[in-house]
Design an enzyme around this catalytic site. Structure first.
Site, short mmCIF file in Angstrom:
data_model
loop_
_atom_site.label_atom_id
_atom_site.label_comp_id
_atom_site.label_asym_id
_atom_site.label_seq_id
_atom_site.Cartn_x
_atom_site.Cartn_y
_atom_site.Cartn_z
N GLY A 128 -4.41 48.30 12.04
CA GLY A 128 -5.10 46.86 11.34
C GLY A 128 -4.80 47.47 9.67
N HIS A 129 -5.53 46.49 9.53
CA HIS A 129 -5.32 46.13 7.98
C HIS A 129 -6.28 45.09 7.71
CE1 HIS A 129 -2.15 47.22 6.22
NE2 HIS A 129 -0.72 46.87 7.22
N ASP A 130 -6.98 45.47 6.78
CA ASP A 130 -9.13 44.51 6.14
C ASP A 130 -8.41 43.44 7.11
OD1 ASP A 130 -9.77 43.69 3.43
OD2 ASP A 130 -9.96 42.07 4.63
N TYR A 133 -9.97 44.46 11.05
CA TYR A 133 -10.76 45.03 10.46
C TYR A 133 -12.24 44.28 10.58
CZ TYR A 133 -7.40 48.95 9.82
OH TYR A 133 -6.25 49.73 9.25
N ASP A 158 -11.32 46.08 3.22
CA ASP A 158 -10.83 47.03 2.02
C ASP A 158 -11.36 48.04 0.53
OD1 ASP A 158 -8.63 46.92 3.17
OD2 ASP A 158 -7.67 46.36 2.22
#
Length: 378
Positions: A128-130, A133, A158
């Site tokens: 996943g990435h920012d 999330y 992040d």
């Protein structure tokens, strides 16, 4: 210098929130060493020597595939106050530097873990990435236009939900270890922490002052007196006079009809206000409006890009930006009355400080030579 002077921190090289957390700690005076994997440099991360997040740190390279590399890392752990990493759950354990091993070698060590989903839960092992999330915590849905949500850079997940909460956890644990004498593990999940950032909006919703529909609330562009307006030169102003007295001053300085003051909280009048504000702010350039508003209580400011911001008189007066190796970047923050933070050193290239760091952290010259001969260093 700096309030964290004397604190020794090991940052296991990662991307995004981990390096920024390390930058914050280094800016505040901690000695931060970044452990690169000599066997497999991170191809996604920018070159360390060009990375603002690497400033003020020293870089070492160890081949963590080999037992000698792990043992060298463990010897560093014995002298450190903090170690943190941003791997998926189980990766650090598999490589041989998980929290149990580190705490066995140094019972006072603070072990920080930075992940998107956290160490537990059904998504813990997923990529996943920012934006992924913050999509699970109500944040992404609240930011954007009526038509669609928009990614808010990666500042909310992040850096605010990740880096800042990891640093808060590290600082809290450093205080606690002074009482207990025992280290501990910090599980920093961007999902947990970005959810925490939404606390105010749960309160506002409970009071009937916040809807889940975008552009229908005070702080998301839903009211005419809190948002961005284009100027005659195609630039923009931020307009945000929430309090009645500030709203009245904005109306006066903009040359708008005085009766608008009474309409601030009348939703039926908002389309008229919005249209009038748009037309009025387009009648002058951004610079002209800044001359009219800046320094007043009207809560109107020019929207500057990050390069323009460097030249703003307020930022210059406060030293908000510093020049390092010919490049301007944000200065350490916040400011302290006694424990002043120095201008950070320029970032090092990957592994550039390996020998110097190992010597400073107690490795004998013969041991360093042996590690180098065995291909553990680079």
């Amino acid at each position: 210098m700096g309030p964290l002077a004397g604190i020794k921190i090991i940052e296991m090289k990662g991307i995004g929130p981990g390096p920024y957390a390390g930058q914050l700690l280094a800016d505040l005076g901690a000695e931060v060493i970044v452990v690169e994997r000599a066997s497999k440099p991170n191809s996604i991360a920018p070159p360390s020597a060009l990375d603002v997040n690497s400033r003020g740190k020293r870089s070492i390279a160890l081949d963590l595939r080999k037992p000698q590399g792990i043992e060298a890392l463990m010897q560093l752990v014995e002298s450190a106050d903090v170690i943190f990493e941003g791997n998926r759950p189980g990766v650090a354990e598999r490589l041989g530097f998980g929290p149990d091993v580190c705490l066995q070698r140094n019972p006072r060590i603070i072990y920080g873990r930075m992940t998107g989903w956290g160490q537990t839960g059904p998504l813990a092992h997923a990529a996943g990435h920012d934006y992924n999330y913050i999509s699970l915590t109500g944040v992404a849905a609240a930011i954007g236009t009526k038509a669609e949500p928009l990614p808010p850079l990666n500042l909310v997940g992040d850096f605010a939900g990740g880096s800042l909460f990891l640093v808060v956890g590290i600082l809290a644990a450093l205080l606690e270890v002074q009482k207990s004498g025992q280290g501990q593990v910090i599980d920093t999940a961007i999902t947990d922490c970005s959810a925490h950032l939404m606390s105010l909006f749960y309160t506002m919703n409970k009071l009937g002052a916040w809807s889940t529909a975008r552009e229908s609330n005070m702080l998301d562009g839903g009211v005419p007196w809190y948002g961005a307006y284009a100027t005659a030169d195609g630039k923009h102003l931020s307009v945000g006079p929430i309090e009645p007295q500030f709203f009245a001053q904005m109306i006066e300085k903009a040359g708008l009809p005085e009766h608008f003051v009474q309409d601030q909280h009348n939703p039926k009048k908002w389309p008229e206000l919005k249209a009038a504000f748009s037309a009025t702010f387009k009648s002058k350039t951004r610079a002209q409006w800044v001359e009219i508003f800046e320094g007043s209580d009207a809560c109107v400011a020019g929207i500057l890009d990050f390069k323009e911001a460097i030249e703003h008189p307020h930022n210059k007066a406060r030293g908000t930006y510093v020049e390092i190796n010919g490049h301007y970047q944000p200065a350490p923050a916040p400011k302290f009355s006694r424990s002043q933070c120095p201008t950070p050193a320029a970032p090092s290239a990957e592994g550039a400080d390996t020998r110097a760091v190992l010597a400073d952290w107690g490795f004998a010259a013969s041991r360093i030579d042996a590690l180098d001969k065995d291909g553990i260093l680079s």
